[in-house]
Design an enzyme around this catalytic site. Structure first.
Site, PDB file in Angstrom:
ATOM      1  N   GLU A 178       1.056  -9.206  37.634  1.00 11.68           N
ATOM      2  CA  GLU A 178       1.521  -9.815  38.882  1.00 11.68           C
ATOM      3  C   GLU A 178       0.341  -9.900  39.841  1.00 11.68           C
ATOM      4  O   GLU A 178      -0.423  -8.942  39.988  1.00 11.68           O
ATOM      5  CB  GLU A 178       2.643  -8.988  39.526  1.00 11.68           C
ATOM      6  CG  GLU A 178       3.063  -9.601  40.877  1.00 11.68           C
ATOM      7  CD  GLU A 178       4.241  -8.903  41.562  1.00 11.68           C
ATOM      8  OE1 GLU A 178       4.689  -7.849  41.076  1.00 11.68           O
ATOM      9  OE2 GLU A 178       4.689  -9.439  42.595  1.00 11.68           O
ATOM     10  N   ASN A 236       3.995 -14.620  43.613  1.00 15.04           N
ATOM     11  CA  ASN A 236       5.171 -14.549  44.489  1.00 15.04           C
ATOM     12  C   ASN A 236       5.337 -15.830  45.301  1.00 15.04           C
ATOM     13  O   ASN A 236       4.375 -16.319  45.905  1.00 15.04           O
ATOM     14  CB  ASN A 236       5.036 -13.369  45.457  1.00 15.04           C
ATOM     15  CG  ASN A 236       5.116 -12.048  44.726  1.00 15.04           C
ATOM     16  OD1 ASN A 236       6.197 -11.623  44.333  1.00 15.04           O
ATOM     17  ND2 ASN A 236       3.976 -11.419  44.497  1.00 15.04           N
ATOM     18  N   GLU A 268       7.654 -15.604  40.948  1.00 17.38           N
ATOM     19  CA  GLU A 268       8.624 -14.581  41.379  1.00 17.38           C
ATOM     20  C   GLU A 268       9.168 -15.021  42.730  1.00 17.38           C
ATOM     21  O   GLU A 268       8.426 -15.075  43.715  1.00 17.38           O
ATOM     22  CB  GLU A 268       7.956 -13.213  41.483  1.00 17.38           C
ATOM     23  CG  GLU A 268       7.443 -12.707  40.141  1.00 17.38           C
ATOM     24  CD  GLU A 268       6.991 -11.246  40.176  1.00 17.38           C
ATOM     25  OE1 GLU A 268       7.102 -10.590  41.237  1.00 17.38           O
ATOM     26  OE2 GLU A 268       6.524 -10.768  39.130  1.00 17.38           O
ATOM     27  N   ASP A 298      13.063 -11.963  42.175  1.00 16.39           N
ATOM     28  CA  ASP A 298      12.296 -10.778  42.589  1.00 16.39           C
ATOM     29  C   ASP A 298      13.177  -9.837  43.410  1.00 16.39           C
ATOM     30  O   ASP A 298      14.195 -10.268  43.967  1.00 16.39           O
ATOM     31  CB  ASP A 298      11.094 -11.237  43.424  1.00 16.39           C
ATOM     32  CG  ASP A 298       9.949 -10.248  43.382  1.00 16.39           C
ATOM     33  OD1 ASP A 298      10.107  -9.167  42.789  1.00 16.39           O
ATOM     34  OD2 ASP A 298       8.884 -10.550  43.945  1.00 16.39           O
ATOM     35  N   GLU A 355      10.092  -2.857  38.338  1.00 18.89           N
ATOM     36  CA  GLU A 355       8.860  -2.625  39.115  1.00 18.89           C
ATOM     37  C   GLU A 355       8.966  -1.281  39.820  1.00 18.89           C
ATOM     38  O   GLU A 355      10.063  -0.837  40.163  1.00 18.89           O
ATOM     39  CB  GLU A 355       8.629  -3.751  40.127  1.00 18.89           C
ATOM     40  CG  GLU A 355       9.619  -3.743  41.264  1.00 18.89           C
ATOM     41  CD  GLU A 355       9.251  -4.675  42.413  1.00 18.89           C
ATOM     42  OE1 GLU A 355       8.672  -5.733  42.171  1.00 18.89           O
ATOM     43  OE2 GLU A 355       9.576  -4.317  43.540  1.00 18.89           O
TER      44      GLU A 355
HETATM   45  P1  C2E Z   1       6.761  -7.125  45.456  1.00 18.09           P
HETATM   46  O1  C2E Z   1       6.715  -8.525  44.961  1.00 18.09           O
HETATM   47  O2  C2E Z   1       8.016  -6.369  45.276  1.00 18.09           O
HETATM   48  O3  C2E Z   1       5.514  -6.400  44.802  1.00 18.09           O
HETATM   49  C1  C2E Z   1       5.517  -5.066  44.390  1.00 18.09           C
HETATM   50  C2  C2E Z   1       4.926  -4.149  45.436  1.00 18.09           C
HETATM   51  O4  C2E Z   1       5.061  -2.814  44.992  1.00 18.09           O
HETATM   52  C3  C2E Z   1       3.444  -4.355  45.648  1.00 18.09           C
HETATM   53  O5  C2E Z   1       3.185  -4.045  47.001  1.00 18.09           O
HETATM   54  C4  C2E Z   1       2.829  -3.293  44.733  1.00 18.09           C
HETATM   55  O6  C2E Z   1       1.531  -2.909  45.121  1.00 18.09           O
HETATM   56  C5  C2E Z   1       3.797  -2.165  44.913  1.00 18.09           C
HETATM   57  N1  C2E Z   1       3.848  -1.265  43.758  1.00 18.09           N
HETATM   58  C6  C2E Z   1       3.365  -1.453  42.508  1.00 18.09           C
HETATM   59  N2  C2E Z   1       3.652  -0.411  41.704  1.00 18.09           N
HETATM   60  C7  C2E Z   1       4.336   0.470  42.457  1.00 18.09           C
HETATM   61  C8  C2E Z   1       4.912   1.763  42.190  1.00 18.09           C
HETATM   62  O7  C2E Z   1       4.860   2.302  41.086  1.00 18.09           O
HETATM   63  N3  C2E Z   1       5.532   2.371  43.228  1.00 18.09           N
HETATM   64  C9  C2E Z   1       5.621   1.804  44.467  1.00 18.09           C
HETATM   65  N4  C2E Z   1       6.249   2.467  45.418  1.00 18.09           N
HETATM   66  N5  C2E Z   1       5.100   0.590  44.746  1.00 18.09           N
HETATM   67  C10 C2E Z   1       4.472  -0.070  43.752  1.00 18.09           C
HETATM   68  P2  C2E Z   1       2.267  -4.962  47.896  1.00 18.09           P
HETATM   69  O8  C2E Z   1       1.114  -5.458  47.083  1.00 18.09           O
HETATM   70  O9  C2E Z   1       1.999  -4.241  49.165  1.00 18.09           O
HETATM   71  O10 C2E Z   1       3.176  -6.213  48.186  1.00 18.09           O
HETATM   72  C11 C2E Z   1       4.303  -6.107  48.990  1.00 18.09           C
HETATM   73  C12 C2E Z   1       5.119  -7.360  48.952  1.00 18.09           C
HETATM   74  O11 C2E Z   1       4.452  -8.451  49.587  1.00 18.09           O
HETATM   75  C13 C2E Z   1       5.397  -7.847  47.554  1.00 18.09           C
HETATM   76  O12 C2E Z   1       6.451  -7.091  47.034  1.00 18.09           O
HETATM   77  C14 C2E Z   1       5.751  -9.312  47.812  1.00 18.09           C
HETATM   78  O13 C2E Z   1       7.098  -9.431  48.211  1.00 18.09           O
HETATM   79  C15 C2E Z   1       4.871  -9.643  48.981  1.00 18.09           C
HETATM   80  N6  C2E Z   1       3.700 -10.397  48.493  1.00 18.09           N
HETATM   81  C16 C2E Z   1       2.563  -9.956  47.930  1.00 18.09           C
HETATM   82  N7  C2E Z   1       1.739 -10.969  47.623  1.00 18.09           N
HETATM   83  C17 C2E Z   1       2.394 -12.104  47.989  1.00 18.09           C
HETATM   84  C18 C2E Z   1       2.093 -13.517  47.928  1.00 18.09           C
HETATM   85  O14 C2E Z   1       1.035 -13.948  47.434  1.00 18.09           O
HETATM   86  N8  C2E Z   1       3.045 -14.369  48.420  1.00 18.09           N
HETATM   87  C19 C2E Z   1       4.220 -13.943  48.945  1.00 18.09           C
HETATM   88  N9  C2E Z   1       5.097 -14.849  49.403  1.00 18.09           N
HETATM   89  N10 C2E Z   1       4.546 -12.635  49.007  1.00 18.09           N
HETATM   90  C20 C2E Z   1       3.641 -11.733  48.541  1.00 18.09           C
HETATM   91 CA    CA Z   2       9.967  -5.326  45.323  1.00 18.36          CA
HETATM   92 CA    CA Z   3       6.946  -9.691  43.218  1.00 24.28          CA
END
Ligand code: C2E
Ligand code: CA
Ligand code: CA
Length: 414
Positions: A178, A236, A268, A298, A355
């Site tokens: 991802e 995403n 996603e 997602d 996830e």
């Molecule tokens: P998401 O799509 O649910 O992505 C998973 C989030 O959980 C990511 O946070 C990831 O770093 C984190 N994560 C991964 N493994 C674990 C784990 O084992 N435990 C826990 N507690 N967390 C874990 P991140 O990178 O801070 O991203 C947060 C959210 O921001 C993402 O949630 C997604 O909804 C959004 N996002 C990130 N990149 C994009 C993008 O390019 N476009 C859009 N529209 N949204 C994005």
């Molecule tokens: Ca999530």
């Molecule tokens: Ca995602």
């Protein structure tokens, strides 16, 4: 000497004598305050409780949580403290640790080979750049950026994907990654999506980011595939973006233009607070699916009301939100939800992805429920492209080994 003037320092070193010496050196260099920890675990606890550490001096080899694992947690904790590694280990190990720490987004200042001296520290500190804001741990949650600042980050291409691997429960093979947006801010360092996505969405300005992420992710995935690795990449897409009926064409052109066949990309779809025009959403996703893109629901289990109404959408994957996954083996109330979600996914012929898999116990429990794919810190953190490539170099070729998840560098020290 005042090279460390105004700095709040944390010394992480198991050897009492060396730790004391380092504390003395930092005080002599003018440090404001020096905290001490004997291993990574104590250091993390201190960082969580003290919002002010802005320089960490860290040994690598320590009993308990060693410096390697500590770097990974520091990345997870989104600390903006600068780090100096201080070790007696050989150059090549040091180089790999530096690469790993940078890949996790740790602000890295340099390496000092033991024996450490005040002069060596002082010379590294000349490269130290204070963050413009007062020193603060977990700072990214506090910083607010104006829409214009965020948009200029996008225009200047300071936002790029980190990649987190997805592993097949049955075969233990890496099947893809991802892409998660990170903003490499010139002053504040690495900024996480929580800080900028909402503002972009609510101002209807998310498309620039989406396009940047799609393009960089498609190029990266195409390169992995060129090297003979059968991987997909997931990006995403906010529901709001899908309100514009032209989106499917933009996305397709961009991904094909980057040389990637849409069948290797999963979109996603995340529900945002903003309500989208559902007819346009439907038209876009149908068209995207027709062109071969995978479509994932997602954050399943949270929000989701408008997606739920879209029973017609030809999704290919259901992604269960981490809030149901992390710690699931000991939480009976989420177990029922997991069981029924996985069952529902399979009845609808969807691949089920969990996830937030954080431990062996989570992994075992989800595997017993026949969940298809795992993603989470238990397997690996999100990594920048270079670190992800070296992760693949170590782990993809080892796919015939009995269990990838147990062979990753990140997994080895958990
Ligand atoms: P998401 O799509 O649910 O992505 C998973 C989030 O959980 C990511 O946070 C990831 O770093 C984190 N994560 C991964 N493994 C674990 C784990 O084992 N435990 C826990 N507690 N967390 C874990 P991140 O990178 O801070 O991203 C947060 C959210 O921001 C993402 O949630 C997604 O909804 C959004 N996002 C990130 N990149 C994009 C993008 O390019 N476009 C859009 N529209 N949204 C994005
Ligand atoms: Ca999530
Ligand atoms: Ca995602």
């Amino acid at each position: 000497m005042s090279a460390a003037k105004n700095l709040n320092v944390l010394v992480v070193e198991d050897d009492d004598f060396q730790r004391l010496a380092l504390v003395q050196m930092m005080l002599a260099l003018g440090a404001n305050e020096v905290l001490e920890a004997e291993d990574g675990e104590q250091a993390l606890a201190l960082i969580r409780n003290s919002a002010r550490v802005n320089l960490i001096l860290c040994d690598l080899d320590m009993p308990g949580m060693d410096g390697i694992e500590f770097m990974r947690h520091l990345g997870q904790a989104r600390s903006n403290a600068a780090v100096i590694i201080n070790s007696a280990k050989g150059q090549s190990l040091m180089d790999s640790v530096v690469k790993m720490a940078r890949g996790y987004g740790v602000r890295f200042l340099g390496v000092i080979a033991k024996p450490t001296s005040q002069a060596k520290i002082a010379s590294l500190l000349t490269n130290y750049e204070p963050p413009k804001l007062p020193a603060n741990h977990f700072p990214v949650a506090e910083i607010e950026f104006s829409l214009d600042e965020i948009l200029s980050g996008i225009v200047n291409k300071q936002i790029f994907p980190f990649f987190q691997p997805k592993i097949d429960f049955e075969t233990n093979l890496i099947i893809g990654a991802e892409a998660l947006a990170r903003w490499d801010h010139p002053v504040h360092g690495l900024i996480y999506p929580k800080v900028f996505i909402k503002s972009l969405e609510s101002n209807n300005e998310i498309d620039g980011l989406t396009m940047l992420m799609l393009e960089k992710s498609a190029i990266a995935c195409q390169q992995w595939r060129k090297q003979g690795m059968d991987l997909t990449v997931a990006v995403n897409i906010s529901l709001v973006s899908l309100a514009d009926v032209r989106l499917a064409d933009y996305v397709t052109n961009l991904v094909r233009g980057a040389g990637l066949d849409p069948q290797y990309m999963v979109l996603e779809i995340t529900e945002s607070a903003v309500m989208a025009n559902m007819n346009s959403v439907l038209e876009n996703v149908m068209r995207l699916r027709m062109r071969g893109f995978g479509l994932s629901i997602d954050d399943y289990g949270t929000g989701f009301s408008s997606l739920q109404r879209l029973g017609q959408i030809p999704f290919t994957e259901l992604k269960i939100d981490q809030s149901f996954v992390s710690g699931c083996s000991t939480n009976p109330s989420v177990q029922t939800i997991l069981e029924s979600s996985i069952d529902m996914a399979h009845r609808l012929n969807l691949k089920c992805v969990a996830e937030g898999v954080e431990s062996q116990a989570d992994w075992d429990f989800l595997k017993s429920l026949h969940c298809d794919v795992a993603q989470g810190y238990f397997i690996a953190n999100p990594m920048d492209e270079a670190l992800f490539l070296s992760y693949l170099a170590t782990n993809y070729s080892a796919q015939s080994a009995s269990c990838i998840a147990k062979n990753t560098p990140e997994a080895a020290d958990r």
